[in-house]
Design an enzyme around this catalytic site. Structure first.
Site, PDB file in Angstrom:
ATOM      1  N   ASP A  80       0.839  -1.082   0.059  1.00  0.00           N
ATOM      2  CA  ASP A  80      -0.053  -0.203   0.187  1.00  0.00           C
ATOM      3  C   ASP A  80       1.022   1.407   0.119  1.00  0.00           C
ATOM      4  OD1 ASP A  80      -2.261   1.370   0.122  1.00  0.00           O
ATOM      5  OD2 ASP A  80      -2.436   1.318   2.416  1.00  0.00           O
ATOM      6  N   HIS A  81       0.619   2.184  -0.637  1.00  0.00           N
ATOM      7  CA  HIS A  81       1.208   3.531  -0.880  1.00  0.00           C
ATOM      8  C   HIS A  81       2.747   3.523  -0.988  1.00  0.00           C
ATOM      9  CE1 HIS A  81      -2.100   6.234  -0.112  1.00  0.00           C
ATOM     10  NE2 HIS A  81      -2.675   5.239   0.879  1.00  0.00           N
ATOM     11  N   ASP A 102       2.005   5.400  -5.258  1.00  0.00           N
ATOM     12  CA  ASP A 102       1.373   6.580  -5.031  1.00  0.00           C
ATOM     13  C   ASP A 102       2.314   7.778  -5.215  1.00  0.00           C
ATOM     14  OD1 ASP A 102      -0.190   8.685  -4.013  1.00  0.00           O
ATOM     15  OD2 ASP A 102      -0.301   8.084  -2.053  1.00  0.00           O
ATOM     16  N   GLU A 132      -2.881   6.257  -8.164  1.00  0.00           N
ATOM     17  CA  GLU A 132      -3.665   7.151  -7.586  1.00  0.00           C
ATOM     18  C   GLU A 132      -3.464   8.567  -8.436  1.00  0.00           C
ATOM     19  OE1 GLU A 132      -4.216   9.355  -3.226  1.00  0.00           O
ATOM     20  OE2 GLU A 132      -3.781   7.123  -3.154  1.00  0.00           O
ATOM     21  N   HIS A 178      -7.331  10.215   4.940  1.00  0.00           N
ATOM     22  CA  HIS A 178      -6.785   9.210   5.778  1.00  0.00           C
ATOM     23  C   HIS A 178      -6.855   9.752   7.280  1.00  0.00           C
ATOM     24  CE1 HIS A 178      -4.055   8.240   2.220  1.00  0.00           C
ATOM     25  NE2 HIS A 178      -4.766   7.139   2.442  1.00  0.00           N
ATOM     26  N   GLY A 179      -7.079   8.655   8.044  1.00  0.00           N
ATOM     27  CA  GLY A 179      -7.018   9.052   9.451  1.00  0.00           C
ATOM     28  C   GLY A 179      -8.762   8.989  10.099  1.00  0.00           C
ATOM     29  N   HIS A 208      -9.532   5.353  -0.935  1.00  0.00           N
ATOM     30  CA  HIS A 208      -8.584   5.419   0.295  1.00  0.00           C
ATOM     31  C   HIS A 208      -9.033   6.347   1.203  1.00  0.00           C
ATOM     32  CE1 HIS A 208      -4.686   3.458  -1.052  1.00  0.00           C
ATOM     33  NE2 HIS A 208      -5.303   3.570  -2.246  1.00  0.00           N
ATOM     34  N   SER A 211     -12.001   4.905   6.308  1.00  0.00           N
ATOM     35  CA  SER A 211     -12.368   4.594   7.777  1.00  0.00           C
ATOM     36  C   SER A 211     -13.161   5.781   7.978  1.00  0.00           C
ATOM     37  CB  SER A 211     -11.038   4.549   8.712  1.00  0.00           C
ATOM     38  OG  SER A 211     -10.497   3.460   8.513  1.00  0.00           O
TER      39      SER A 211
END
Length: 286
Positions: A80-81, A102, A132, A178-179, A208, A211
Site C-alpha cells: 500500500d502507498h 502513490d 492514484e 486518511h485517519g 482510500h 475509515s
C-alpha cells in the site's frame, strides 16, 4: 488461497461489490482479519504500507503468504502507498501479489512518469499496479500520507492517466481523508463525480481514507462502482482501544489474556465493513 490482485478486483468489478483492504501491523491483527473474512466467506486484501512493513519485517511476509495459501477465501497481499521503484522491488522480492504506487502529490506528468516505471516492471512479473490521481486528505499525524487540501480527480484526467500508465486499478479523490474524522467534521463524498469517472474508465476504482465515513455514503460509493476500499484507522482504533482497557489491569501480562478481547473488537468492526461493502459470501465467485 493466495490470489493475484487483478483477478480479485476484476470479479468485484463484474459483480458490483468492493473488496476490503485491511491494513495490518502485527500477526494478531492479520490472524483476526483472516478469521473474520473466512467466517463471512469474503475475499480480502491484506494491505501493508511501507511504515507497517518496516515494523513487521521481511520474515513476517513468509508467514502471511503461507496463511494466505491455506485460506478458504481469496487473499491478495497488497503493498500500500508505495513511493518509488525501489519499494516495488522489495514488494516483488517478498511475495506481494499487488502493488500500489502513490505519486499523487506530484504534478500530473511526474505522477505518470513514476507510475509508468513501476507498471512496466510489475507487469513483466505479473503483478498488477494501482495508481492514484488526485489527493486524499490527512487528518492526523498517525495517518498515511495525504494533502492539506483535497484535489478532486477529474474524469478526463483519469482517462488520460490510465491510458498513459496502463495501471490496473485507480485510487481516486472524491472527498475522503486518511485517519479518523473529528466530531466537528463531516465528510461528504462527491458521488456524481464517482459515477462520471466510473463511466469513463470502467476499471476497478479504489477509495482510500475509507475509515470513519458515514455508512450510507460508503454503501452508495460501492453501488456506483468502487471495488476496493482501504480500512486502516477504524480497525486499529478498535483493536488498540480495547487493548488499553484490558491493560488497565496491572496484573495482566499474557497474550492469550490481553489479545482475544482486542481481536474481538477489531473483528466486529471488520465484519461490519465486509457487510457494508457487499463482500460477504462473495468468495464463492472465485
Amino acid at each position: 488461497m493466495l490470489t493475484q490482485g487483478t483477478q480479485l478486483l476484476d470479479v468485484a468489478n463484474s459483480h458490483n461489490f468492493a473488496v476490503p483492504a485491511f491494513n495490518i501491523s502485527d500477526y494478531a491483527m492479520f490472524k483476526g482479519v483472516m478469521e473474520i473474512s473466512e467466517e463471512l466467506d469474503a475475499p480480502v486484501i491484506i494491505a501493508i504500507h511501507p511504515d507497517e512493513y518496516s515494523h513487521v519485517g521481511r520474515a513476517f511476509m513468509y508467514a502471511v503468504r503461507q496463511r494466505a495459501y491455506e485460506s478458504s477465501v481469496p487473499v491478495t497481499i497488497h503493498w500500500d502507498h508505495g513511493a518509488d521503484h525501489d519499494q516495488f522491488l522489495t514488494a516483488a522480492q517478498v511475495g506481494f501479489t499487488s502493488m500500489m504506487i502513490d505519486a499523487s502529490l506530484e504534478e500530473f506528468d511526474r505522477n505518470v512518469e513514476i507510475t509508468s516505471q513501476v507498471v512496466r516492471s510489475a507487469h513483466v512479473l505479473g503483478i498488477p499496479v494501482e495508481g492514484e490521481l488526485g489527493t486524499i486528505g490527512k487528518l492526523d499525524e498517525e495517518a498515511e500520507q495525504g494533502a492539506s487540501e483535497i484535489i478532486y480527480t477529474r474524469p478526463e484526467d483519469a482517462v488520460r492517466f490510465v491510458e498513459l500508465t496502463q495501471v490496473d486499478s485507480l485510487a481516486i479523490a472524491i472527498g475522503t481523508s486518511h485517519g479518523l474524522y473529528p466530531s466537528s467534521l463531516r465528510p461528504e463524498l462527491k458521488q456524481e463525480l464517482l459515477s462520471q469517472i466510473k463511466e469513463a474508465l470502467r476499471i476497478p476504482l479504489v477509495l482510500h481514507g475509507g475509515s470513519n465515513n458515514p455508512d450510507e455514503e460508503i454503501a452508495e460509493a460501492v453501488r456506483r462502482g468502487v471495488n476496493k476500499i482501504n480500512i486502516s484507522s477504524d480497525i486499529k482504533a478498535a483493536y488498540h482501544q480495547r487493548m488499553r482497557e484490558v491493560l488497565a489491569d496491572p496484573k495482566v501480562r499474557e497474550p492469550n489474556t490481553i489479545q482475544p478481547a482486542s481481536l474481538d473488537a477489531m473483528k466486529e468492526v471488520a465484519a461490519h465493513k465486509i457487510d457494508l461493502f457487499q463482500a460477504a459470501g462473495k468468495a464463492k465467485l472465485y
